[in-house]
Design a protein around this motif. Structure first.
Motif, PDB file in Angstrom:
ATOM      1  N   SER A 267       0.693  -1.112  -0.326  1.00 34.60           N
ATOM      2  CA  SER A 267       0.270   0.210  -0.114  1.00 34.60           C
ATOM      3  C   SER A 267       1.275   0.979  -0.311  1.00 34.60           C
ATOM      4  N   PHE A 268       0.000   2.573   0.044  1.00 40.63           N
ATOM      5  CA  PHE A 268       1.121   2.950  -0.288  1.00 40.63           C
ATOM      6  C   PHE A 268       1.770   3.760   1.961  1.00 40.63           C
ATOM      7  N   ALA A 269       0.529   3.335   2.470  1.00 39.71           N
ATOM      8  CA  ALA A 269       1.941   3.884   3.573  1.00 39.71           C
ATOM      9  C   ALA A 269       2.309   1.983   3.860  1.00 39.71           C
ATOM     10  N   GLN A 270       2.608   1.462   3.360  1.00 42.44           N
ATOM     11  CA  GLN A 270       3.459   0.761   3.697  1.00 42.44           C
ATOM     12  C   GLN A 270       3.790  -0.912   2.927  1.00 42.44           C
ATOM     13  N   THR A 271       4.597  -1.180   3.157  1.00 42.24           N
ATOM     14  CA  THR A 271       4.598  -2.589   2.251  1.00 42.24           C
ATOM     15  C   THR A 271       5.267  -3.479   3.414  1.00 42.24           C
ATOM     16  N   THR A 272       4.833  -5.051   2.703  1.00 44.93           N
ATOM     17  CA  THR A 272       5.107  -6.167   4.178  1.00 44.93           C
ATOM     18  C   THR A 272       6.210  -7.287   2.812  1.00 44.93           C
ATOM     19  N   TYR A 273       7.131  -7.816   3.074  1.00 48.29           N
ATOM     20  CA  TYR A 273       8.114  -8.296   2.304  1.00 48.29           C
ATOM     21  C   TYR A 273       7.138  -9.802   2.433  1.00 48.29           C
ATOM     22  N   ASN A 274       7.901 -10.012   1.349  1.00 54.39           N
ATOM     23  CA  ASN A 274       7.633 -12.150   2.056  1.00 54.39           C
ATOM     24  C   ASN A 274       7.933 -12.387   1.774  1.00 54.39           C
ATOM     25  N   GLU A 275       7.979 -14.248   1.986  1.00 53.65           N
ATOM     26  CA  GLU A 275       8.839 -15.509   2.483  1.00 53.65           C
ATOM     27  C   GLU A 275       9.874 -15.652   1.787  1.00 53.65           C
ATOM     28  N   LEU A 276      10.510 -16.377   2.160  1.00 46.91           N
ATOM     29  CA  LEU A 276      11.981 -16.778   2.185  1.00 46.91           C
ATOM     30  C   LEU A 276      11.300 -17.678   0.973  1.00 46.91           C
ATOM     31  N   PRO A 277      12.453 -18.106   0.072  1.00 48.41           N
ATOM     32  CA  PRO A 277      12.857 -17.106  -0.610  1.00 48.41           C
ATOM     33  C   PRO A 277      12.848 -16.003  -1.529  1.00 48.41           C
ATOM     34  N   PHE A 278      11.368 -15.630  -1.716  1.00 44.84           N
ATOM     35  CA  PHE A 278      10.893 -14.596  -2.418  1.00 44.84           C
ATOM     36  C   PHE A 278      11.299 -13.106  -2.275  1.00 44.84           C
ATOM     37  N   LYS A 279      11.764 -13.149  -0.613  1.00 47.93           N
ATOM     38  CA  LYS A 279      12.203 -11.906  -0.611  1.00 47.93           C
ATOM     39  C   LYS A 279      13.186 -11.552  -0.602  1.00 47.93           C
ATOM     40  N   TYR A 280      14.388 -11.797  -1.328  1.00 47.26           N
ATOM     41  CA  TYR A 280      15.508 -11.893  -2.204  1.00 47.26           C
ATOM     42  C   TYR A 280      14.864 -11.885  -3.406  1.00 47.26           C
ATOM     43  N   GLU A 281      14.441 -11.653  -4.285  1.00 46.64           N
ATOM     44  CA  GLU A 281      13.880 -12.284  -5.409  1.00 46.64           C
ATOM     45  C   GLU A 281      12.817 -11.452  -6.511  1.00 46.64           C
ATOM     46  N   ALA A 282      13.593  -9.983  -6.364  1.00 41.14           N
ATOM     47  CA  ALA A 282      12.417  -9.240  -6.881  1.00 41.14           C
ATOM     48  C   ALA A 282      13.247  -9.528  -8.273  1.00 41.14           C
ATOM     49  N   GLY A 283      11.604  -9.153  -9.222  1.00 39.24           N
ATOM     50  CA  GLY A 283      11.410  -8.979 -10.617  1.00 39.24           C
ATOM     51  C   GLY A 283      11.798 -10.466 -11.491  1.00 39.24           C
ATOM     52  N   THR A 284      11.600  -9.869 -12.456  1.00 46.59           N
ATOM     53  CA  THR A 284      11.493 -11.611 -12.973  1.00 46.59           C
ATOM     54  C   THR A 284      12.662 -12.289 -13.192  1.00 46.59           C
ATOM     55  N   PRO A 285      13.279 -13.426 -12.955  1.00 40.19           N
ATOM     56  CA  PRO A 285      14.082 -13.902 -13.001  1.00 40.19           C
ATOM     57  C   PRO A 285      14.581 -14.217 -14.351  1.00 40.19           C
ATOM     58  N   ASN A 286      16.560 -14.912 -14.408  1.00 41.46           N
ATOM     59  CA  ASN A 286      15.962 -15.203 -15.542  1.00 41.46           C
ATOM     60  C   ASN A 286      15.583 -16.674 -15.388  1.00 41.46           C
ATOM     61  N   ILE A 287      14.675 -16.907 -16.230  1.00 46.78           N
ATOM     62  CA  ILE A 287      14.046 -18.207 -16.047  1.00 46.78           C
ATOM     63  C   ILE A 287      14.289 -18.890 -16.788  1.00 46.78           C
ATOM     64  N   GLU A 288      15.006 -19.216 -18.012  1.00 43.91           N
ATOM     65  CA  GLU A 288      16.030 -19.823 -18.615  1.00 43.91           C
ATOM     66  C   GLU A 288      17.484 -19.939 -17.886  1.00 43.91           C
ATOM     67  N   ALA A 289      17.400 -19.449 -17.708  1.00 44.36           N
ATOM     68  CA  ALA A 289      19.098 -19.580 -17.085  1.00 44.36           C
ATOM     69  C   ALA A 289      18.346 -20.910 -15.659  1.00 44.36           C
ATOM     70  N   GLY A 290      17.930 -20.240 -15.188  1.00 37.77           N
ATOM     71  CA  GLY A 290      16.903 -20.921 -13.769  1.00 37.77           C
ATOM     72  C   GLY A 290      16.339 -22.816 -13.712  1.00 37.77           C
ATOM     73  N   VAL A 291      15.670 -23.117 -14.631  1.00 33.63           N
ATOM     74  CA  VAL A 291      15.106 -24.002 -15.392  1.00 33.63           C
ATOM     75  C   VAL A 291      16.595 -24.648 -15.748  1.00 33.63           C
ATOM     76  N   CYS A 292      17.432 -24.277 -16.389  1.00 33.62           N
ATOM     77  CA  CYS A 292      18.517 -24.769 -17.413  1.00 33.62           C
ATOM     78  C   CYS A 292      20.336 -25.877 -16.452  1.00 33.62           C
ATOM     79  N   LEU A 293      20.244 -24.076 -15.790  1.00 40.46           N
ATOM     80  CA  LEU A 293      21.153 -25.236 -14.324  1.00 40.46           C
ATOM     81  C   LEU A 293      20.858 -26.112 -13.342  1.00 40.46           C
TER      82      LEU A 293
END
Length: 413
Positions: A267-293
């Motif tokens: 909200s414009f007043a406050q943001t609460t953060y996601n649980e692990l591991p997503f708390k540190y994975e902002a935005g669209t990841p490198n999906i292709e590389a993640g899958v193929c790893l």
């Protein structure tokens, strides 16, 4: 093309068949690829997985209810599930995806630093660190008024553990050390390093970019707090990296970046953060590389890191012996415990000149300071020629390297 199944014994000829680039020529000569410390080549299994992702799965992850998004999400998370036993992490959510080792270290320096480092505190690194494990801590020290302590090395390229033990103390807030030196091949006594740090109450980050592809790594047995590596150095794609962090630290630190995925409520007043591991994975990841790893991890696991280590050690010993037979050769980095790197100088010849001649012969090596300028300054040299060995290298590759160096010697000395 024949695919690798679990091997009962290491068969380098069979392994090489899985790497199509090894059949090409460079400057009319068969490719001899000895720049694996910079990046490894990719097996056909990984190449096929990249094509399959874009032809069968391409979609954004974690956000869609439609079929392709669910398939892509499942494939992406399979990699996290496979990395947990690969590192022996306690939980899947201790595996954070990054762009690579560099971003992983920057993440810890930034987030841990904001939460736990104050003026007068100390960060301990070593004289053999890659710039990626120097600069982020320098930046943190400048921001917080902390002090950077550097552990020296001896002439062989081994840490001075007496100085290390005397340095770590009540003001130490982090010890950040390379597991294996990218420039020297030194395998550091990381378990002892961790135990000493923990006795002083300090966590440890290991830069494992040159370790996990060469030897088995068990984060729980080591009791390490953070560990980072890059996908492209473990026969996987570029643009994907892994940060392992103990749950207690990851929960205690603030997020690294803000945006989608890392939030729970906004909200414009406050943001609460996601649980692990997503708390540190902002935005669209490198999906292709993640899958193929995941396919690269499968490949390493099927062959077996113990077998890979034995093969590479045999090649390291062979390369060291053969190179030392050349007059004027000086090997830089002679630690008792080494991984598959041979850094050397040829008389007073600049490393670049040797590298150019080797390239004309189809031999790929790295020349320069290897992003370890302070280390080169310690030895009083501009850089080295570095031959870095992987599991698909052979004694014939080493023979070609030696013949190339002998030719360079005949031309330049």
């Amino acid at each position: 093309m024949e695919r690798i199944a679990v091997l009962e014994r290491f068969d380098v000829d069979r392994v090489r068949k899985d790497f199509p680039i090894l059949t090409r020529t460079v400057n009319g000569k068969p490719l001899v690829y000895l720049d694996n410390g910079a990046t490894t080549q990719k097996p056909q299994q990984v190449i096929d997985a990249i094509v399959d992702y874009y032809t069968q799965l391409n979609s954004n992850v974690h956000r869609g209810v439609h079929h392709l998004s669910q398939l892509a999400t499942d494939a992406f998370e399979v990699t996290r599930r496979k990395l947990r036993p690969f590192l022996n992490a306690a939980y899947e959510h201790e595996i954070i995806f990054t762009k690579g080792t560099t971003e992983a270290i920057n993440l810890v320096a930034s987030c841990y630093g904001k939460a736990f480092v104050n003026a007068g505190d100390e960060i301990v690194i070593s004289a053999m660190e890659h710039h990626s494990n120097i600069v982020p801590w320098q930046m943190l020290c400048e921001e917080q008024g902390a002090i950077l302590k550097v552990i020296p090395i001896n002439e062989a390229g081994e840490l001075d553990m007496d100085v290390y033990q005397a340095t770590v103390g009540s003001r130490t807030k982090m010890v950040a050390i390379t597991y294996v030196s990218n420039a020297l091949g030194t395998i550091n006594p990381v378990k002892e390093i961790i135990d000493v740090a923990h006795a002083a109450g300090a966590p440890v980050l290991l830069d494992a970019a040159q370790a996990v592809q060469h030897l088995p790594v068990d984060v729980q047995a080591l009791d390490v707090d953070f560990l980072a590596f890059s996908g492209h150095k473990v026969y996987g794609p570029t643009g994907i990296g892994v940060l392992y962090g103990k749950e207690k630290w990851l929960n205690a630190m603030p997020p690294y970046q803000g945006g989608g995925e890392m939030i729970k409520e906004v909200s414009f007043a406050q943001t609460t953060y996601n649980e692990l591991p997503f708390k540190y994975e902002a935005g669209t990841p490198n999906i292709e590389a993640g899958v193929c790893l995941a396919h690269a991890v499968d490949y390493l696991t099927a062959i077996g890191l113990d077998q890979i280590a034995r093969h590479e050690q045999e090649l390291l010993d062979y390369a060291t012996e053969r190179l030392l037979s050349i007059p004027g050769i000086r090997i830089v980095g002679t630690a008792k415990q080494k991984s598959s790197v041979v850094s050397f100088l040829l008389g007073g010849v600049h490393p670049y000149d040797v590298g150019v001649i080797l390239d004309k012969l189809g031999i790929a090596v790295r020349t320069g300071h290897h992003c370890t300028q302070p280390l080169m300054d310690r030895y009083g040299i501009p850089g080295t020629v570095r031959a870095s060995i992987a599991m698909y290298n052979t004694k014939e590759d080493i023979d070609a390297l030696v013949a190339g160096v002998e030719r360079a010697a005949a031309m330049l000395l």
